[in-house]
Scaffold this motif. Structure first.
Motif, short mmCIF file in Angstrom:
data_model
loop_
_atom_site.label_atom_id
_atom_site.label_comp_id
_atom_site.label_asym_id
_atom_site.label_seq_id
_atom_site.Cartn_x
_atom_site.Cartn_y
_atom_site.Cartn_z
N SER A 49 0.82 -1.20 0.00
CA SER A 49 0.00 0.00 0.00
C SER A 49 0.86 1.25 0.00
N ASP A 50 0.24 2.38 -0.43
CA ASP A 50 0.95 3.65 -0.40
C ASP A 50 1.37 4.00 1.02
N GLU A 51 0.56 3.57 2.02
CA GLU A 51 0.85 3.90 3.41
C GLU A 51 2.15 3.25 3.88
N GLN A 52 2.51 2.10 3.27
CA GLN A 52 3.73 1.41 3.67
C GLN A 52 4.92 1.71 2.77
N ALA A 53 4.70 2.42 1.70
CA ALA A 53 5.77 2.73 0.76
C ALA A 53 6.88 3.52 1.46
N PRO A 60 0.10 -2.54 13.54
CA PRO A 60 0.05 -1.72 12.33
C PRO A 60 -0.03 -0.23 12.63
N MET A 61 0.68 0.56 11.84
CA MET A 61 0.88 1.97 12.13
C MET A 61 -0.44 2.73 12.21
N ALA A 62 -1.41 2.36 11.39
CA ALA A 62 -2.69 3.07 11.40
C ALA A 62 -3.40 2.93 12.74
N GLN A 63 -3.13 1.84 13.44
CA GLN A 63 -3.76 1.59 14.73
C GLN A 63 -2.84 1.94 15.89
N PHE A 64 -1.55 1.72 15.70
CA PHE A 64 -0.56 1.94 16.76
C PHE A 64 0.59 2.76 16.17
N PRO A 65 0.48 4.07 16.16
CA PRO A 65 1.51 4.92 15.54
C PRO A 65 2.88 4.72 16.19
N ALA A 84 4.19 -5.12 10.93
CA ALA A 84 4.46 -6.53 11.24
C ALA A 84 3.75 -6.83 12.55
N GLY A 85 2.44 -7.04 12.45
CA GLY A 85 1.62 -7.14 13.64
C GLY A 85 1.45 -8.55 14.17
N ALA A 86 0.50 -8.69 15.09
CA ALA A 86 0.30 -9.95 15.81
C ALA A 86 -0.03 -11.10 14.87
N GLU A 87 -0.88 -10.86 13.89
CA GLU A 87 -1.29 -11.95 13.00
C GLU A 87 -0.09 -12.56 12.28
N ALA A 88 0.81 -11.70 11.79
CA ALA A 88 2.00 -12.20 11.10
C ALA A 88 2.94 -12.92 12.08
N LEU A 89 3.07 -12.39 13.29
CA LEU A 89 3.93 -13.03 14.28
C LEU A 89 3.43 -14.43 14.62
N ASP A 122 5.09 3.79 24.40
CA ASP A 122 3.68 3.44 24.19
C ASP A 122 3.61 1.95 23.89
N ASN A 123 3.21 1.17 24.87
CA ASN A 123 3.22 -0.29 24.77
C ASN A 123 1.94 -0.87 24.15
N ALA A 124 1.12 -0.04 23.54
CA ALA A 124 -0.20 -0.49 23.09
C ALA A 124 -0.11 -1.62 22.07
N ALA A 125 0.82 -1.55 21.12
CA ALA A 125 0.91 -2.58 20.09
C ALA A 125 1.30 -3.92 20.71
N THR A 126 2.24 -3.90 21.65
CA THR A 126 2.65 -5.13 22.31
C THR A 126 1.52 -5.70 23.16
N LEU A 127 0.83 -4.85 23.91
CA LEU A 127 -0.30 -5.31 24.72
C LEU A 127 -1.41 -5.90 23.85
N HIS A 128 -1.65 -5.26 22.71
CA HIS A 128 -2.66 -5.77 21.77
C HIS A 128 -2.29 -7.18 21.30
#
Length: 296
Positions: free
Chosen positions: A2-6, A37-42, A54-59, A82-88
């Motif tokens: 996606s353009d967002e990840q470019a 993912p950055m859109a959810q966890f900047p 590289a979020g939880a699903e891929a891990l 900001d530990n939100a991505a890890t906690l998620h």
């Protein structure tokens, strides 16, 4: 893409090989991360690198592909405090992940309790200047004192050239200590090299210092099949079998110029831990003691 990840860093392969080595039932990848993912966890405004998502699903897909049962997710420096991505990711694991947080030294007890309830079991102190701007030893000691009531430990990341400088700091930490990647020794020196001798002296200084025998891709300049890493690390595993952990380091922060094959990394395990007993300690018993002690 996606353009967002470019333009963002890709440091992992989407098609790792299937390892020849099959991890034991219950095996734990005890050092990995999530990005976004950055859109959810900047990412943090202070981040030194900007990775692709590289979020939880891929891990968890990688976990299953490699044959592991659980993960220990270490807060990535690109997310700062900001530990939100890890906690998620921990919450999405169905009890199969726990974590290591990065915190503001001024964190309150209520926030520490919230992190504990979310599955965190340690805090990480990073001394790599290319990744963090400030590493206040006095404030880190204060944090380590405050987490003792939770039964947590401290994870410390540094490079071999500052080990001597850090000895008083490490000695002052009142909870168990886990050293990331053996303090990044020069493995080309071999098991009797100056870096490994200095690291062994650190392990011998107290019996609650653990280490992760990880990252041949970072530490062995010759690359796969990582013979120098194996030669330097195998004696360490044999001599400190109750204080060793292993992990993939996925998604391999800042390894975009030499992306490792996770299957090949797993195949290093039986070369550094050649017996079933050592493999069980490395992959199951030791990480369970630190991260799921209530199940022991």
């Amino acid at each position: 893409m996606s353009d967002e990840q470019a333009g963002r860093i890709l440091s992992w392969t989407n098609d790792p090989s299937k390892p020849g080595f099959t991890p034991l039932p219950g095996a734990i990848d005890a050092h990995c991360h999530v990005f976004g993912p950055m859109a959810q966890f900047p990412f943090s405004a202070k981040a030194k690198y900007l990775p692709r998502d590289a979020g939880a699903e891929a891990l968890f897909a990688l976990r299953d592909h490699l044959g592991f049962s659980r993960n220990v997710i270490v807060q990535a420096s690109c997310h700062g405090i900001d530990n939100a991505a890890t906690l998620h990711a921990i919450a999405a694991s169905g009890g199969r992940a726990r974590g290591v947080a990065v915190v503001d030294p001024a964190i309150g007890d209520a926030e520490l309790d919230r992190l504990h309830a979310g599955g965190m079991r340690g805090v990480r102190f990073n001394f790599l200047k290319r990744l963090v701007d400030d590493a206040p030893k006095d404030k880190f000691i204060a944090v380590s004192q405050r987490i003792a009531r939770l039964g947590w430990h401290v994870v410390v990341y540094f490079e071999a050239d500052i080990l001597e400088e850090l000895r008083p700091f490490l000695a002052a930490i009142p909870v168990p200590v886990v050293i990331d990647h053996m303090g990044r020794p020069d493995v080309s020196q071999g098991p009797e090299g100056a870096d490994m001798r200095a690291f062994r002296a650190l392990l011998d200084s107290r019996d609650d210092i653990w280490t992760k025998v990880t990252c041949p891709d970072r530490l062995d300049p010759k690359g796969a099949p990582y013979d120098d890493f194996v030669r330097a690390v195998r004696p360490l595993v044999a001599d400190y079998p109750d204080r060793i952990l292993w992990g993939t380091d996925w998604p391999h922060p800042n390894m975009q110029d030499d992306i490792p094959d996770d299957g090949a990394l797993v195949d290093v395990i039986p070369r550094i831990a050649p017996t079933p007993e050592l493999q069980r300690k490395l992959l199951v018993d030791n990480p369970m003691r630190l991260y799921w002690p209530e199940e022991m």
